[in-house]
Design a protein around this motif. Structure first.
Motif, mmCIF file in Angstrom:
data_model
loop_
_atom_site.group_PDB
_atom_site.id
_atom_site.type_symbol
_atom_site.label_atom_id
_atom_site.label_comp_id
_atom_site.label_asym_id
_atom_site.label_seq_id
_atom_site.Cartn_x
_atom_site.Cartn_y
_atom_site.Cartn_z
ATOM 1 N N PHE A 169 -1.577 -3.576 -3.862
ATOM 2 C CA PHE A 169 -1.496 -2.210 -4.368
ATOM 3 C C PHE A 169 -0.940 -1.305 -3.282
ATOM 4 C CE2 PHE A 169 -4.654 -4.279 -6.911
ATOM 5 C CZ PHE A 169 -4.450 -3.773 -8.185
ATOM 6 N N GLU A 170 -0.208 -0.308 -3.706
ATOM 7 C CA GLU A 170 0.279 0.722 -2.796
ATOM 8 C C GLU A 170 -0.563 1.966 -3.009
ATOM 9 O OE1 GLU A 170 4.520 2.689 -1.346
ATOM 10 O OE2 GLU A 170 4.454 1.496 -3.176
ATOM 11 N N ASP A 225 -2.021 12.249 7.369
ATOM 12 C CA ASP A 225 -0.692 12.262 6.760
ATOM 13 C C ASP A 225 0.100 11.113 7.342
ATOM 14 O OD1 ASP A 225 -1.062 14.521 5.157
ATOM 15 O OD2 ASP A 225 -0.568 15.878 6.802
ATOM 16 N N GLY A 226 0.565 10.214 6.480
ATOM 17 C CA GLY A 226 1.322 9.064 6.950
ATOM 18 C C GLY A 226 1.970 8.338 5.790
ATOM 19 N N ASP A 227 2.711 7.310 6.124
ATOM 20 C CA ASP A 227 3.371 6.501 5.113
ATOM 21 C C ASP A 227 2.339 5.805 4.238
ATOM 22 O OD1 ASP A 227 5.869 7.182 6.160
ATOM 23 O OD2 ASP A 227 5.909 5.428 7.491
ATOM 24 N N ASP A 228 2.763 5.463 3.020
ATOM 25 C CA ASP A 228 1.887 4.770 2.081
ATOM 26 C C ASP A 228 1.502 3.391 2.614
ATOM 27 O OD1 ASP A 228 2.179 6.950 0.412
ATOM 28 O OD2 ASP A 228 3.478 5.932 -1.023
ATOM 29 N N PHE A 229 0.334 2.945 2.194
ATOM 30 C CA PHE A 229 -0.205 1.642 2.584
ATOM 31 C C PHE A 229 0.012 0.608 1.492
ATOM 32 C CE2 PHE A 229 -2.449 3.954 5.783
ATOM 33 C CZ PHE A 229 -2.880 3.028 6.721
ATOM 34 N N ALA A 268 -10.408 3.559 -3.794
ATOM 35 C CA ALA A 268 -9.789 2.813 -4.884
ATOM 36 C C ALA A 268 -9.008 1.623 -4.361
ATOM 37 C CB ALA A 268 -8.870 3.740 -5.696
ATOM 38 N N PHE A 269 -8.368 1.771 -3.200
ATOM 39 C CA PHE A 269 -7.543 0.684 -2.662
ATOM 40 C C PHE A 269 -8.368 -0.520 -2.210
ATOM 41 C CE2 PHE A 269 -8.034 3.625 0.961
ATOM 42 C CZ PHE A 269 -8.565 2.775 1.930
ATOM 43 N N VAL A 270 -9.685 -0.360 -2.136
ATOM 44 C CA VAL A 270 -10.586 -1.481 -1.867
ATOM 45 C C VAL A 270 -11.238 -1.948 -3.173
ATOM 46 C CG1 VAL A 270 -12.699 -2.218 -0.699
ATOM 47 C CG2 VAL A 270 -11.041 -0.790 0.511
ATOM 48 N N LEU A 293 -3.110 5.098 -6.793
ATOM 49 C CA LEU A 293 -3.005 3.675 -6.485
ATOM 50 C C LEU A 293 -2.146 3.021 -7.557
ATOM 51 C CD1 LEU A 293 -4.429 1.447 -4.649
ATOM 52 C CD2 LEU A 293 -5.996 1.186 -6.563
ATOM 53 N N TRP A 294 -1.236 2.159 -7.139
ATOM 54 C CA TRP A 294 -0.394 1.474 -8.120
ATOM 55 C C TRP A 294 -0.037 0.081 -7.591
ATOM 56 C CZ3 TRP A 294 0.503 5.756 -5.305
ATOM 57 C CH2 TRP A 294 1.489 5.706 -4.312
ATOM 58 N N PRO A 295 0.046 -0.921 -8.518
ATOM 59 C CA PRO A 295 0.410 -2.278 -8.086
ATOM 60 C C PRO A 295 1.883 -2.330 -7.703
ATOM 61 C CG PRO A 295 0.144 -2.202 -10.467
ATOM 62 C CD PRO A 295 -0.217 -0.845 -9.949
ATOM 63 N N VAL A 296 2.215 -3.217 -6.773
ATOM 64 C CA VAL A 296 3.602 -3.404 -6.351
ATOM 65 C C VAL A 296 3.966 -4.875 -6.477
ATOM 66 C CG1 VAL A 296 3.622 -1.433 -4.773
ATOM 67 C CG2 VAL A 296 2.966 -3.681 -3.911
ATOM 68 N N LYS A 297 5.260 -5.129 -6.614
ATOM 69 C CA LYS A 297 5.729 -6.515 -6.612
ATOM 70 C C LYS A 297 5.639 -7.037 -5.184
ATOM 71 C CE LYS A 297 8.698 -6.708 -10.562
ATOM 72 N NZ LYS A 297 9.794 -7.456 -11.129
ATOM 73 N N PHE A 298 4.972 -8.144 -5.046
ATOM 74 C CA PHE A 298 4.802 -8.743 -3.734
ATOM 75 C C PHE A 298 4.665 -10.230 -3.941
ATOM 76 C CE2 PHE A 298 2.429 -10.258 -0.085
ATOM 77 C CZ PHE A 298 2.935 -9.524 0.973
ATOM 78 N N SER A 299 5.498 -10.991 -3.263
ATOM 79 C CA SER A 299 5.373 -12.445 -3.412
ATOM 80 C C SER A 299 5.025 -13.053 -2.059
ATOM 81 C CB SER A 299 6.654 -13.059 -3.961
ATOM 82 O OG SER A 299 7.707 -12.918 -3.052
#
Length: 163
Positions: free
Chosen positions: A38-39, A46-50, A119-121, A155-161
């Motif tokens: 998830f992203e 303040d920083g880039d998305d995880f 939420a990301f956990v 929070l949103w799912p991302v494509k990750f392989s």
């Protein structure tokens, strides 16, 4: 063997560091149970998305030795510890649950408070272990996710392989 759930996160060269963390965990613990990735926006600064996910492992290592091993994986991936607590990081690996242990064990507070706060956990944990129960509240992680105020964090799912 203990059943352990770990949270992995990165917001610096995210794909590379998450893959490296998964590879290192596989090398040490064998087959992993892995949630979707998830992203999410940075929390606390303040920083880039995880990128975040939860991994299930089995281990004979006691909590303290496991924590040291995870710290080494973080360090091997360029984790800097001199900055503020909430800051950008190459790789963050936290022990969420170690069987049903509660309290502070070998300096590690269990279960990790972020399960109920972030939420990301919680979402990847609920996906990976929906019927498992929080060792203090007794609620299943699926139920905790249903009841979680999803307006608090994006929070949103991302494509990750990964193999």
């Amino acid at each position: 063997m203990a059943e352990v759930f770990l949270s992995l996160g990165s917001n610096i060269d995210r794909e590379r560091h998450i893959r490296a963390g998964l590879d290192a965990l596989t090398e040490q613990f064998g087959a992993l149970r892995v949630s979707r990735v998830f992203e999410s926006e940075a929390v606390g600064f303040d920083g880039d998305d995880f990128y975040n996910l939860v991994v299930g492992i089995h281990t004979r290592l006691p909590v303290g030795q496991l924590a040291l091993h995870l710290r080494k994986i973080e360090d091997d991936n360029g984790r800097l510890r001199a900055g503020p607590k909430f800051s950008a990081r190459t790789l963050d690996i936290d022990i969420l649950l170690y069987d049903d242990l509660t309290g502070t064990i070998d300096g590690v507070k269990l279960p990790r408070g972020e399960i109920q706060k972030n939420a990301f956990v919680l979402q990847p944990l609920a996906e990976l272990a929906p019927g498992h129960r929080h060792p203090i509240t007794g609620e299943t992680f699926a139920q905790m996710w249903v009841e979680y105020d999803k307006s608090k964090q994006k929070l949103w799912p991302v494509k990750f392989s990964w193999p």
